[in-house]
Enzyme design. Structure first.
Site, PDB file in Angstrom:
ATOM      1  N   ARG A 161       0.814  -1.214   0.000  1.00 29.44           N
ATOM      2  CA  ARG A 161       0.000   0.000   0.000  1.00 29.44           C
ATOM      3  C   ARG A 161       0.849   1.266   0.000  1.00 29.44           C
ATOM      4  NH1 ARG A 161      -4.211  -0.444   4.703  1.00 29.44           N
ATOM      5  NH2 ARG A 161      -2.275  -0.984   5.726  1.00 29.44           N
ATOM      6  N   LYS A 169      -2.669 -17.146   9.195  1.00 30.64           N
ATOM      7  CA  LYS A 169      -3.638 -17.088  10.281  1.00 30.64           C
ATOM      8  C   LYS A 169      -3.769 -15.649  10.767  1.00 30.64           C
ATOM      9  CE  LYS A 169      -2.622 -17.209  14.598  1.00 30.64           C
ATOM     10  NZ  LYS A 169      -1.837 -16.076  15.133  1.00 30.64           N
ATOM     11  N   ASP A 229       0.197 -22.199   9.425  1.00 32.34           N
ATOM     12  CA  ASP A 229       0.370 -22.075  10.870  1.00 32.34           C
ATOM     13  C   ASP A 229       1.862 -22.247  11.075  1.00 32.34           C
ATOM     14  OD1 ASP A 229       0.865 -22.725  13.577  1.00 32.34           O
ATOM     15  OD2 ASP A 229      -1.224 -23.268  13.846  1.00 32.34           O
ATOM     16  N   HIS A 230       2.552 -21.165  11.439  1.00 32.65           N
ATOM     17  CA  HIS A 230       4.023 -21.249  11.395  1.00 32.65           C
ATOM     18  C   HIS A 230       4.590 -22.258  12.391  1.00 32.65           C
ATOM     19  CE1 HIS A 230       3.986 -18.256  14.688  1.00 32.65           C
ATOM     20  NE2 HIS A 230       5.223 -18.634  14.935  1.00 32.65           N
ATOM     21  N   LYS A 267       8.104 -25.295  12.425  1.00 32.67           N
ATOM     22  CA  LYS A 267       9.213 -25.314  13.379  1.00 32.67           C
ATOM     23  C   LYS A 267       9.870 -26.687  13.366  1.00 32.67           C
ATOM     24  CE  LYS A 267       7.394 -21.829  16.550  1.00 32.67           C
ATOM     25  NZ  LYS A 267       8.372 -20.765  16.719  1.00 32.67           N
ATOM     26  N   GLU A 279       5.351 -16.431  26.530  1.00 30.86           N
ATOM     27  CA  GLU A 279       6.066 -15.355  25.845  1.00 30.86           C
ATOM     28  C   GLU A 279       6.392 -14.233  26.827  1.00 30.86           C
ATOM     29  OE1 GLU A 279       4.783 -14.479  21.622  1.00 30.86           O
ATOM     30  OE2 GLU A 279       2.906 -15.070  22.535  1.00 30.86           O
ATOM     31  N   ASP A 338      -5.926 -16.182  19.330  1.00 30.48           N
ATOM     32  CA  ASP A 338      -4.624 -15.881  18.713  1.00 30.48           C
ATOM     33  C   ASP A 338      -3.680 -17.084  18.747  1.00 30.48           C
ATOM     34  OD1 ASP A 338      -2.608 -14.150  17.609  1.00 30.48           O
ATOM     35  OD2 ASP A 338      -1.709 -13.974  19.594  1.00 30.48           O
ATOM     36  N   HIS A 371      -2.011 -22.648  16.969  1.00 26.31           N
ATOM     37  CA  HIS A 371      -0.734 -23.252  17.346  1.00 26.31           C
ATOM     38  C   HIS A 371      -0.896 -24.375  18.387  1.00 26.31           C
ATOM     39  CE1 HIS A 371       0.692 -19.903  15.147  1.00 26.31           C
ATOM     40  NE2 HIS A 371       0.758 -19.031  16.116  1.00 26.31           N
ATOM     41  N   LYS A 406       1.102 -13.805  27.331  1.00 28.16           N
ATOM     42  CA  LYS A 406       2.063 -12.731  27.050  1.00 28.16           C
ATOM     43  C   LYS A 406       2.617 -12.248  28.380  1.00 28.16           C
ATOM     44  CE  LYS A 406       0.723 -12.280  22.672  1.00 28.16           C
ATOM     45  NZ  LYS A 406       1.570 -12.774  21.602  1.00 28.16           N
TER      46      LYS A 406
END
Ligand code: BG6
Length: 487
Positions: free
Chosen positions: A50, A147, A176-177, A181, A215, A234, A239, A337
Protein backbone atom coordinates in the site's frame (compact mmCIF):
# COMPACT_ATOMS: atom_id res chain seq x y z
CA UNK A 1 21.91 -33.18 4.86
CA UNK A 2 19.92 -34.22 1.78
CA UNK A 3 21.18 -32.57 -1.44
CA UNK A 4 19.16 -29.54 -2.42
CA UNK A 5 17.30 -29.58 -5.69
CA UNK A 6 16.25 -26.05 -6.66
CA UNK A 7 12.53 -25.45 -6.93
CA UNK A 8 11.21 -25.12 -10.49
CA UNK A 9 10.95 -21.49 -11.66
CA UNK A 10 8.27 -19.55 -9.85
CA UNK A 11 6.66 -16.16 -9.40
CA UNK A 12 5.85 -15.49 -5.75
CA UNK A 13 3.50 -12.57 -5.30
CA UNK A 14 3.33 -11.25 -1.73
CA UNK A 15 0.25 -9.19 -0.97
CA UNK A 16 0.98 -7.04 2.08
CA UNK A 17 4.58 -6.72 0.86
CA UNK A 18 5.54 -3.93 3.24
CA UNK A 19 3.75 -5.34 6.27
CA UNK A 20 5.43 -6.65 9.38
CA UNK A 21 5.15 -10.33 8.43
CA UNK A 22 6.56 -9.83 4.95
CA UNK A 23 9.55 -7.78 6.08
CA UNK A 24 10.29 -9.56 9.35
CA UNK A 25 9.71 -13.16 8.27
CA UNK A 26 8.99 -13.80 4.58
CA UNK A 27 11.72 -11.75 2.93
CA UNK A 28 14.50 -12.87 5.34
CA UNK A 29 13.44 -16.50 4.79
CA UNK A 30 13.38 -16.02 1.02
CA UNK A 31 16.85 -14.49 1.20
CA UNK A 32 18.15 -17.52 3.13
CA UNK A 33 16.58 -19.92 0.66
CA UNK A 34 18.13 -17.94 -2.17
CA UNK A 35 21.57 -18.13 -0.46
CA UNK A 36 21.09 -21.88 0.00
CA UNK A 37 20.69 -22.16 -3.82
CA UNK A 38 17.11 -23.37 -3.55
CA UNK A 39 15.82 -21.03 -6.25
CA UNK A 40 16.30 -21.51 -9.95
CA UNK A 41 17.47 -18.68 -12.21
CA UNK A 42 14.34 -16.90 -13.35
CA UNK A 43 12.28 -17.12 -10.18
CA UNK A 44 10.87 -13.80 -9.02
CA UNK A 45 9.38 -12.25 -5.90
CA UNK A 46 6.79 -9.57 -6.57
CA UNK A 47 5.73 -7.57 -3.51
CA UNK A 48 2.43 -5.74 -3.65
CA UNK A 49 1.96 -3.03 -1.03
CA UNK A 50 0.00 0.00 0.00
CA UNK A 51 3.04 2.27 0.30
CA UNK A 52 3.74 4.34 -2.75
CA UNK A 53 7.47 3.57 -2.75
CA UNK A 54 9.89 2.83 -5.56
CA UNK A 55 11.53 -0.52 -6.22
CA UNK A 56 14.85 0.76 -4.92
CA UNK A 57 13.38 2.11 -1.67
CA UNK A 58 11.59 -1.22 -1.21
CA UNK A 59 14.89 -3.04 -1.64
CA UNK A 60 16.33 -0.71 1.01
CA UNK A 61 13.59 -1.69 3.45
CA UNK A 62 14.29 -5.36 2.75
CA UNK A 63 17.99 -4.77 3.44
CA UNK A 64 17.11 -3.03 6.73
CA UNK A 65 14.85 -5.92 7.71
CA UNK A 66 17.59 -8.45 6.95
CA UNK A 67 20.19 -6.55 8.93
CA UNK A 68 18.05 -6.90 12.06
CA UNK A 69 18.38 -10.68 11.83
CA UNK A 70 21.76 -11.29 10.28
CA UNK A 71 25.19 -10.37 11.60
CA UNK A 72 26.31 -9.42 8.12
CA UNK A 73 24.79 -9.43 4.65
CA UNK A 74 26.74 -10.93 1.78
CA UNK A 75 26.59 -8.01 -0.67
CA UNK A 76 27.11 -10.20 -3.69
CA UNK A 77 24.26 -12.53 -2.72
CA UNK A 78 22.02 -9.64 -1.72
CA UNK A 79 22.47 -8.05 -5.12
CA UNK A 80 21.50 -11.28 -6.86
CA UNK A 81 18.56 -11.69 -4.48
CA UNK A 82 17.33 -8.14 -5.00
CA UNK A 83 17.46 -8.58 -8.76
CA UNK A 84 14.59 -11.07 -8.23
CA UNK A 85 12.52 -8.47 -6.37
CA UNK A 86 9.87 -6.21 -7.84
CA UNK A 87 7.54 -3.83 -6.03
CA UNK A 88 4.03 -2.84 -7.09
CA UNK A 89 1.84 -0.27 -5.42
CA UNK A 90 -1.92 -0.55 -5.79
CA UNK A 91 -5.13 -0.83 -3.83
CA UNK A 92 -6.15 -4.50 -4.07
CA UNK A 93 -9.83 -3.72 -3.56
CA UNK A 94 -9.97 -1.85 -6.90
CA UNK A 95 -9.81 -4.67 -9.43
CA UNK A 96 -9.35 -2.21 -12.28
CA UNK A 97 -5.98 -1.23 -10.70
CA UNK A 98 -4.36 -4.59 -11.22
CA UNK A 99 -2.98 -3.84 -14.69
CA UNK A 100 0.66 -3.66 -13.66
CA UNK A 101 0.48 -7.05 -11.96
CA UNK A 102 -1.28 -8.53 -15.00
CA UNK A 103 1.46 -7.15 -17.21
CA UNK A 104 4.32 -8.44 -15.06
CA UNK A 105 2.82 -11.91 -14.97
CA UNK A 106 1.85 -12.14 -18.60
CA UNK A 107 4.01 -14.56 -20.56
CA UNK A 108 4.98 -16.40 -17.35
CA UNK A 109 2.01 -18.76 -17.24
CA UNK A 110 4.23 -21.84 -17.39
CA UNK A 111 5.87 -21.09 -14.04
CA UNK A 112 4.69 -22.01 -10.55
CA UNK A 113 2.65 -19.07 -9.30
CA UNK A 114 2.17 -18.49 -5.56
CA UNK A 115 0.01 -15.72 -4.15
CA UNK A 116 0.99 -15.17 -0.51
CA UNK A 117 -1.60 -13.12 1.40
CA UNK A 118 0.24 -11.53 4.33
CA UNK A 119 -2.66 -9.25 5.10
CA UNK A 120 -5.82 -9.10 7.27
CA UNK A 121 -8.20 -12.02 6.68
CA UNK A 122 -11.01 -9.69 5.63
CA UNK A 123 -9.05 -9.21 2.40
CA UNK A 124 -8.52 -12.92 1.64
CA UNK A 125 -11.83 -13.31 -0.17
CA UNK A 126 -11.64 -10.04 -2.15
CA UNK A 127 -8.04 -10.74 -3.27
CA UNK A 128 -8.89 -14.30 -4.33
CA UNK A 129 -11.84 -12.92 -6.30
CA UNK A 130 -9.62 -10.24 -7.87
CA UNK A 131 -7.15 -12.90 -8.97
CA UNK A 132 -9.94 -14.85 -10.61
CA UNK A 133 -11.60 -11.85 -12.26
CA UNK A 134 -8.25 -10.77 -13.68
CA UNK A 135 -7.59 -14.32 -14.97
CA UNK A 136 -4.34 -14.62 -13.01
CA UNK A 137 -4.96 -18.12 -11.65
CA UNK A 138 -3.07 -20.64 -13.73
CA UNK A 139 -3.14 -24.40 -13.38
CA UNK A 140 0.03 -24.33 -11.30
CA UNK A 141 -1.12 -21.56 -8.97
CA UNK A 142 -1.37 -21.71 -5.19
CA UNK A 143 -2.64 -19.29 -2.59
CA UNK A 144 -1.15 -19.06 0.91
CA UNK A 145 -3.26 -17.61 3.72
CA UNK A 146 -1.82 -16.48 7.03
CA UNK A 147 -3.64 -17.09 10.28
CA UNK A 148 -6.01 -16.01 11.69
CA UNK A 149 -8.51 -17.49 9.26
CA UNK A 150 -11.52 -15.73 10.73
CA UNK A 151 -12.38 -15.20 14.37
CA UNK A 152 -15.16 -17.76 14.74
CA UNK A 153 -16.54 -20.79 12.89
CA UNK A 154 -18.92 -18.56 10.91
CA UNK A 155 -16.30 -16.06 9.75
CA UNK A 156 -13.77 -18.82 8.95
CA UNK A 157 -16.38 -20.63 6.88
CA UNK A 158 -17.25 -17.43 5.01
CA UNK A 159 -13.56 -16.82 4.19
CA UNK A 160 -13.07 -20.44 3.12
CA UNK A 161 -16.19 -20.25 0.93
CA UNK A 162 -15.06 -17.03 -0.71
CA UNK A 163 -11.49 -18.20 -1.38
CA UNK A 164 -12.86 -21.62 -2.40
CA UNK A 165 -14.95 -19.96 -5.13
CA UNK A 166 -11.69 -19.08 -6.92
CA UNK A 167 -9.19 -21.75 -5.82
CA UNK A 168 -9.44 -25.52 -5.42
CA UNK A 169 -8.85 -26.82 -1.87
CA UNK A 170 -5.65 -28.47 -3.13
CA UNK A 171 -4.35 -25.04 -4.17
CA UNK A 172 -4.99 -23.42 -0.77
CA UNK A 173 -2.14 -23.43 1.79
CA UNK A 174 -3.29 -22.21 5.22
CA UNK A 175 -0.20 -21.32 7.19
CA UNK A 176 0.37 -22.07 10.87
CA UNK A 177 4.02 -21.25 11.40
CA UNK A 178 4.29 -23.68 14.34
CA UNK A 179 3.99 -26.52 11.83
CA UNK A 180 7.19 -25.27 10.18
CA UNK A 181 9.21 -25.31 13.38
CA UNK A 182 11.96 -27.91 13.30
CA UNK A 183 11.10 -29.42 16.69
CA UNK A 184 7.42 -29.65 15.85
CA UNK A 185 8.36 -31.66 12.79
CA UNK A 186 10.71 -33.67 14.97
CA UNK A 187 7.72 -34.64 17.06
CA UNK A 188 6.63 -36.76 14.11
CA UNK A 189 10.13 -38.24 13.86
CA UNK A 190 10.17 -38.98 17.58
CA UNK A 191 6.77 -40.67 17.60
CA UNK A 192 6.86 -42.52 14.31
CA UNK A 193 10.58 -43.00 13.65
CA UNK A 194 11.21 -44.87 16.91
CA UNK A 195 9.56 -48.08 17.99
CA UNK A 196 10.39 -47.17 21.57
CA UNK A 197 7.66 -44.63 22.27
CA UNK A 198 4.62 -45.78 20.36
CA UNK A 199 3.67 -48.67 22.70
CA UNK A 200 3.89 -46.23 25.62
CA UNK A 201 1.92 -43.47 23.95
CA UNK A 202 -1.43 -44.21 25.58
CA UNK A 203 -3.66 -43.89 28.59
CA UNK A 204 -2.32 -46.97 30.37
CA UNK A 205 1.15 -45.39 30.69
CA UNK A 206 0.74 -41.64 30.39
CA UNK A 207 -0.64 -39.70 33.35
CA UNK A 208 -1.12 -36.37 31.60
CA UNK A 209 0.35 -33.99 29.03
CA UNK A 210 1.36 -30.36 29.53
CA UNK A 211 1.85 -27.78 26.81
CA UNK A 212 3.30 -24.40 27.69
CA UNK A 213 3.78 -21.60 25.19
CA UNK A 214 5.03 -18.69 27.29
CA UNK A 215 6.07 -15.35 25.85
CA UNK A 216 7.89 -12.45 27.44
CA UNK A 217 6.76 -10.00 24.80
CA UNK A 218 3.54 -8.03 25.17
CA UNK A 219 1.40 -6.98 22.26
CA UNK A 220 2.82 -3.50 21.92
CA UNK A 221 2.23 -2.22 18.41
CA UNK A 222 -0.73 -4.42 17.56
CA UNK A 223 -2.71 -3.99 20.76
CA UNK A 224 -5.84 -2.67 19.01
CA UNK A 225 -5.97 -5.74 16.76
CA UNK A 226 -5.13 -8.06 19.65
CA UNK A 227 -7.82 -6.59 21.88
CA UNK A 228 -10.45 -7.90 19.47
CA UNK A 229 -8.89 -11.36 19.49
CA UNK A 230 -7.27 -12.43 22.80
CA UNK A 231 -5.01 -15.37 23.58
CA UNK A 232 -7.58 -18.13 22.97
CA UNK A 233 -8.18 -17.12 19.36
CA UNK A 234 -4.62 -15.88 18.71
CA UNK A 235 -2.71 -18.91 20.01
CA UNK A 236 -4.92 -21.80 21.12
CA UNK A 237 -7.22 -22.11 18.09
CA UNK A 238 -4.22 -22.70 15.87
CA UNK A 239 -0.73 -23.25 17.35
CA UNK A 240 -1.64 -25.09 20.55
CA UNK A 241 -4.39 -27.22 19.01
CA UNK A 242 -2.01 -28.18 16.21
CA UNK A 243 0.50 -29.33 18.83
CA UNK A 244 -2.24 -31.34 20.55
CA UNK A 245 -3.07 -32.96 17.21
CA UNK A 246 0.52 -34.00 16.54
CA UNK A 247 0.89 -35.47 20.03
CA UNK A 248 -2.45 -37.24 20.09
CA UNK A 249 -3.03 -38.40 16.52
CA UNK A 250 -2.89 -42.02 15.40
CA UNK A 251 0.03 -42.97 13.15
CA UNK A 252 -0.73 -41.81 9.59
CA UNK A 253 0.02 -44.34 6.88
CA UNK A 254 2.51 -41.96 5.25
CA UNK A 255 3.56 -38.33 5.36
CA UNK A 256 1.46 -37.27 2.43
CA UNK A 257 -0.89 -34.34 2.60
CA UNK A 258 -4.18 -35.97 3.47
CA UNK A 259 -2.86 -38.88 5.53
CA UNK A 260 -1.51 -36.56 8.25
CA UNK A 261 -4.39 -34.12 8.05
CA UNK A 262 -7.03 -36.85 8.27
CA UNK A 263 -5.47 -38.05 11.52
CA UNK A 264 -5.25 -34.53 12.96
CA UNK A 265 -8.89 -33.93 12.10
CA UNK A 266 -9.93 -37.05 14.04
CA UNK A 267 -8.27 -35.60 17.14
CA UNK A 268 -10.04 -32.26 16.73
CA UNK A 269 -13.35 -34.06 16.35
CA UNK A 270 -12.69 -36.07 19.50
CA UNK A 271 -12.06 -33.01 21.70
CA UNK A 272 -14.54 -33.02 24.55
CA UNK A 273 -16.54 -29.78 24.43
CA UNK A 274 -15.88 -27.27 27.19
CA UNK A 275 -19.22 -25.58 27.67
CA UNK A 276 -20.71 -23.20 30.22
CA UNK A 277 -20.81 -25.96 32.86
CA UNK A 278 -17.08 -26.71 32.60
CA UNK A 279 -15.52 -23.32 31.91
CA UNK A 280 -14.99 -22.53 35.56
CA UNK A 281 -13.19 -25.77 36.33
CA UNK A 282 -11.44 -26.33 32.99
CA UNK A 283 -10.40 -22.84 31.87
CA UNK A 284 -8.55 -19.86 33.27
CA UNK A 285 -8.34 -16.54 31.49
CA UNK A 286 -6.41 -13.57 32.69
CA UNK A 287 -4.83 -10.28 31.72
CA UNK A 288 -1.45 -8.94 32.80
CA UNK A 289 -0.99 -6.16 35.30
CA UNK A 290 2.22 -4.19 35.47
CA UNK A 291 5.27 -6.02 36.77
CA UNK A 292 9.00 -6.43 36.32
CA UNK A 293 10.61 -8.24 33.40
CA UNK A 294 14.39 -8.44 33.16
CA UNK A 295 14.71 -5.80 35.85
CA UNK A 296 12.45 -3.25 34.12
CA UNK A 297 8.91 -2.32 34.97
CA UNK A 298 6.43 -3.02 32.19
CA UNK A 299 2.98 -1.37 32.15
CA UNK A 300 -0.29 -3.25 32.49
CA UNK A 301 -2.23 -4.31 29.39
CA UNK A 302 -5.09 -1.94 30.28
CA UNK A 303 -2.77 1.06 30.60
CA UNK A 304 -1.15 0.22 27.25
CA UNK A 305 -4.59 0.09 25.72
CA UNK A 306 -5.64 3.23 27.63
CA UNK A 307 -8.95 1.65 28.54
CA UNK A 308 -10.40 -1.25 30.48
CA UNK A 309 -10.77 -4.44 28.54
CA UNK A 310 -11.96 -7.99 29.17
CA UNK A 311 -9.52 -9.49 26.64
CA UNK A 312 -7.38 -12.33 27.96
CA UNK A 313 -3.61 -12.22 27.45
CA UNK A 314 -3.25 -15.57 29.24
CA UNK A 315 -5.30 -18.70 28.98
CA UNK A 316 -4.97 -22.12 30.59
CA UNK A 317 -7.18 -25.05 29.66
CA UNK A 318 -7.76 -28.60 30.71
CA UNK A 319 -8.65 -30.51 27.61
CA UNK A 320 -9.85 -34.07 27.21
CA UNK A 321 -9.85 -36.29 24.16
CA UNK A 322 -12.73 -38.71 23.88
CA UNK A 323 -11.16 -41.78 22.32
CA UNK A 324 -9.70 -45.09 23.43
CA UNK A 325 -6.10 -43.98 23.40
CA UNK A 326 -6.56 -40.84 25.48
CA UNK A 327 -9.69 -41.34 27.57
CA UNK A 328 -8.98 -40.04 31.10
CA UNK A 329 -5.63 -38.41 30.19
CA UNK A 330 -5.87 -34.64 30.66
CA UNK A 331 -3.97 -32.30 28.37
CA UNK A 332 -3.18 -29.10 30.28
CA UNK A 333 -2.30 -26.15 28.08
CA UNK A 334 -1.34 -22.59 28.85
CA UNK A 335 -0.13 -19.65 26.86
CA UNK A 336 0.36 -16.01 27.73
CA UNK A 337 2.06 -12.73 27.05
CA UNK A 338 4.42 -11.02 29.47
CA UNK A 339 5.28 -14.20 31.32
CA UNK A 340 8.53 -14.94 33.14
CA UNK A 341 10.46 -16.29 30.15
CA UNK A 342 10.11 -17.29 26.53
CA UNK A 343 9.52 -20.98 26.92
CA UNK A 344 7.70 -23.44 24.71
CA UNK A 345 7.63 -27.01 25.88
CA UNK A 346 5.54 -30.15 25.69
CA UNK A 347 5.82 -32.48 28.66
CA UNK A 348 4.60 -36.06 28.54
CA UNK A 349 4.24 -37.10 32.15
CA UNK A 350 4.28 -40.86 32.58
CA UNK A 351 2.53 -42.67 35.42
CA UNK A 352 4.09 -43.51 38.71
CA UNK A 353 5.43 -47.08 39.00
CA UNK A 354 2.59 -49.31 40.27
CA UNK A 355 4.58 -50.46 43.28
CA UNK A 356 7.93 -49.26 44.58
CA UNK A 357 10.42 -51.82 45.79
CA UNK A 358 12.62 -49.03 47.16
CA UNK A 359 10.29 -47.37 49.66
CA UNK A 360 7.13 -48.56 51.29
CA UNK A 361 4.94 -45.72 50.01
CA UNK A 362 6.38 -44.76 46.59
CA UNK A 363 7.70 -41.50 48.09
CA UNK A 364 10.95 -40.36 46.55
CA UNK A 365 10.09 -42.02 43.31
CA UNK A 366 9.65 -39.53 40.46
CA UNK A 367 7.65 -40.63 37.44
CA UNK A 368 9.35 -40.53 34.04
CA UNK A 369 8.98 -37.45 31.97
CA UNK A 370 9.57 -36.77 28.31
CA UNK A 371 10.11 -33.08 27.52
CA UNK A 372 10.03 -31.80 24.00
CA UNK A 373 11.49 -28.31 24.02
CA UNK A 374 10.66 -25.96 21.20
CA UNK A 375 11.90 -22.57 22.40
CA UNK A 376 14.33 -21.06 23.22
CA UNK A 377 16.40 -24.27 23.00
CA UNK A 378 15.28 -27.12 20.84
CA UNK A 379 15.67 -30.69 21.98
CA UNK A 380 14.28 -33.68 23.77
CA UNK A 381 14.89 -34.72 27.35
CA UNK A 382 13.89 -38.01 28.93
CA UNK A 383 14.00 -38.10 32.68
CA UNK A 384 14.53 -41.52 34.23
CA UNK A 385 15.17 -42.77 37.73
CA UNK A 386 18.70 -43.78 38.67
CA UNK A 387 20.36 -44.89 41.87
CA UNK A 388 22.42 -42.18 43.46
CA UNK A 389 26.00 -43.52 43.62
CA UNK A 390 27.36 -44.56 46.99
CA UNK A 391 27.13 -47.35 49.55
CA UNK A 392 24.42 -47.63 52.12
CA UNK A 393 20.95 -46.82 50.88
CA UNK A 394 19.08 -47.06 47.64
CA UNK A 395 18.31 -43.43 46.96
CA UNK A 396 16.74 -42.74 43.59
CA UNK A 397 17.30 -39.52 41.68
CA UNK A 398 15.82 -38.42 38.34
CA UNK A 399 18.53 -38.03 35.70
CA UNK A 400 18.11 -36.74 32.18
CA UNK A 401 18.93 -38.32 28.89
CA UNK A 402 19.38 -35.05 27.12
CA UNK A 403 19.44 -34.45 23.38
CA UNK A 404 20.06 -30.92 22.22
CA UNK A 405 19.45 -30.77 18.48
CA UNK A 406 21.89 -27.92 18.01
CA UNK A 407 24.74 -29.72 19.80
CA UNK A 408 23.98 -32.96 18.00
CA UNK A 409 23.49 -31.70 14.47
CA UNK A 410 25.53 -28.49 14.76
CA UNK A 411 23.50 -26.81 12.06
CA UNK A 412 21.80 -23.48 11.71
CA UNK A 413 18.14 -24.04 12.49
CA UNK A 414 16.11 -22.69 9.59
CA UNK A 415 13.27 -20.35 10.46
CA UNK A 416 9.82 -21.98 10.25
CA UNK A 417 8.98 -19.75 7.29
CA UNK A 418 11.91 -21.09 5.27
CA UNK A 419 10.48 -24.57 5.58
CA UNK A 420 6.91 -23.46 4.91
CA UNK A 421 7.78 -21.33 1.88
CA UNK A 422 9.70 -24.15 0.27
CA UNK A 423 6.84 -26.57 0.92
CA UNK A 424 4.39 -24.15 -0.73
CA UNK A 425 6.69 -23.64 -3.69
CA UNK A 426 7.15 -27.40 -4.04
CA UNK A 427 3.39 -27.90 -3.66
CA UNK A 428 3.43 -30.14 -0.55
CA UNK A 429 0.34 -29.33 1.54
CA UNK A 430 0.90 -31.80 4.44
CA UNK A 431 2.22 -29.13 6.82
CA UNK A 432 -0.69 -26.76 6.18
CA UNK A 433 -4.16 -26.74 7.64
CA UNK A 434 -7.05 -28.06 5.67
CA UNK A 435 -10.39 -26.29 5.66
CA UNK A 436 -12.11 -28.91 7.84
CA UNK A 437 -9.34 -28.73 10.48
CA UNK A 438 -9.69 -24.96 10.81
CA UNK A 439 -13.46 -25.05 10.99
CA UNK A 440 -13.56 -27.93 13.50
CA UNK A 441 -11.03 -26.14 15.71
CA UNK A 442 -13.16 -22.98 15.58
CA UNK A 443 -16.30 -24.89 16.56
CA UNK A 444 -14.53 -26.13 19.69
CA UNK A 445 -13.15 -22.67 20.50
CA UNK A 446 -16.51 -20.96 19.90
CA UNK A 447 -18.07 -23.14 22.61
CA UNK A 448 -15.51 -21.96 25.16
CA UNK A 449 -16.08 -18.33 24.25
CA UNK A 450 -19.86 -18.83 24.53
CA UNK A 451 -19.28 -20.57 27.87
CA UNK A 452 -17.28 -17.61 29.15
CA UNK A 453 -20.02 -15.24 28.10
CA UNK A 454 -22.87 -17.33 29.52
CA UNK A 455 -21.16 -18.06 32.83
CA UNK A 456 -19.95 -14.45 33.10
CA UNK A 457 -16.64 -15.86 34.28
CA UNK A 458 -14.57 -12.73 35.02
CA UNK A 459 -11.13 -12.17 33.58
CA UNK A 460 -8.50 -12.78 36.24
CA UNK A 461 -5.23 -10.81 36.47
CA UNK A 462 -1.56 -11.74 36.82
CA UNK A 463 1.64 -9.85 37.45
CA UNK A 464 3.76 -9.31 34.33
CA UNK A 465 6.93 -11.37 34.67
CA UNK A 466 5.18 -14.18 36.60
CA UNK A 467 3.94 -17.57 35.33
CA UNK A 468 0.33 -16.41 35.17
CA UNK A 469 -2.50 -16.23 37.70
CA UNK A 470 -2.72 -18.49 40.76
CA UNK A 471 -5.88 -19.96 39.25
CA UNK A 472 -3.73 -21.64 36.61
CA UNK A 473 -1.70 -23.48 39.26
CA UNK A 474 -4.92 -24.24 41.15
CA UNK A 475 -6.49 -25.88 38.11
CA UNK A 476 -3.76 -28.54 38.21
CA UNK A 477 -3.60 -28.60 41.98
CA UNK A 478 -7.24 -29.70 42.13
CA UNK A 479 -6.16 -32.77 40.15
CA UNK A 480 -3.15 -33.36 42.41
CA UNK A 481 -0.72 -32.15 39.71
CA UNK A 482 1.52 -29.13 39.08
CA UNK A 483 3.01 -27.31 36.13
CA UNK A 484 6.52 -28.58 35.57
CA UNK A 485 7.79 -25.10 34.80
CA UNK A 486 7.10 -22.15 37.06
CA UNK A 487 4.66 -23.66 39.52
C1 BG6 B 1 1.62 -15.56 16.38
C2 BG6 B 1 0.75 -14.80 17.32
O1 BG6 B 1 0.85 -16.42 15.57
O2 BG6 B 1 2.58 -16.32 17.10
C3 BG6 B 1 1.60 -13.88 18.20
O3 BG6 B 1 -0.18 -14.02 16.59
C4 BG6 B 1 2.68 -14.68 18.89
O4 BG6 B 1 0.79 -13.23 19.16
C5 BG6 B 1 3.46 -15.54 17.90
O5 BG6 B 1 3.55 -13.76 19.54
C6 BG6 B 1 4.40 -16.48 18.64
O6 BG6 B 1 5.23 -17.13 17.72
P1 BG6 B 1 6.62 -17.74 18.18
O7 BG6 B 1 7.14 -18.43 16.96
O8 BG6 B 1 7.48 -16.57 18.61
O9 BG6 B 1 6.34 -18.67 19.31
Amino acid sequence: MAPLIPVNPFDLIIFGGNGDLALRKLLPSLYQLHCDSQFSENSRVIAVGRNGQTRSSYIDSVRQALSKDLESIDENEFEKFSSRLQYLHFDVSEYANWDELIEILSGHDDKIRVFYLAMPPTLFGPVATGLKLNSLITQDSRIALEKPIGESYGSAKAINDEVGASFLETQIFRVDHYLGKETVQNLLALRFGNSLFEPLWRREVIDHVQITVAEVLGVDNRIEFYDEIGALRDMVQNHLLQLVCLIAMEPPSNLNDDAVRDEKLKVLRALKPITEKQVTSSTVRAQYNSGAIDGSIVPSYASQLSSDSATETFVALKLEIDNWRWSGVPFYMRTGKRLASKHTEIVIQFKQVPHSIFTSDNSGSTPNQLSIMLQPDEGVKLSIQAKEPGPGGFDLKPVSLDLSFEDTFGLRFPDAYERLLIEILRGNPAMFMRRDEIETAWQWIDQIIAGWEESRQPVDTYVAGSWGPTASAMMLDRDGRAWVMGS
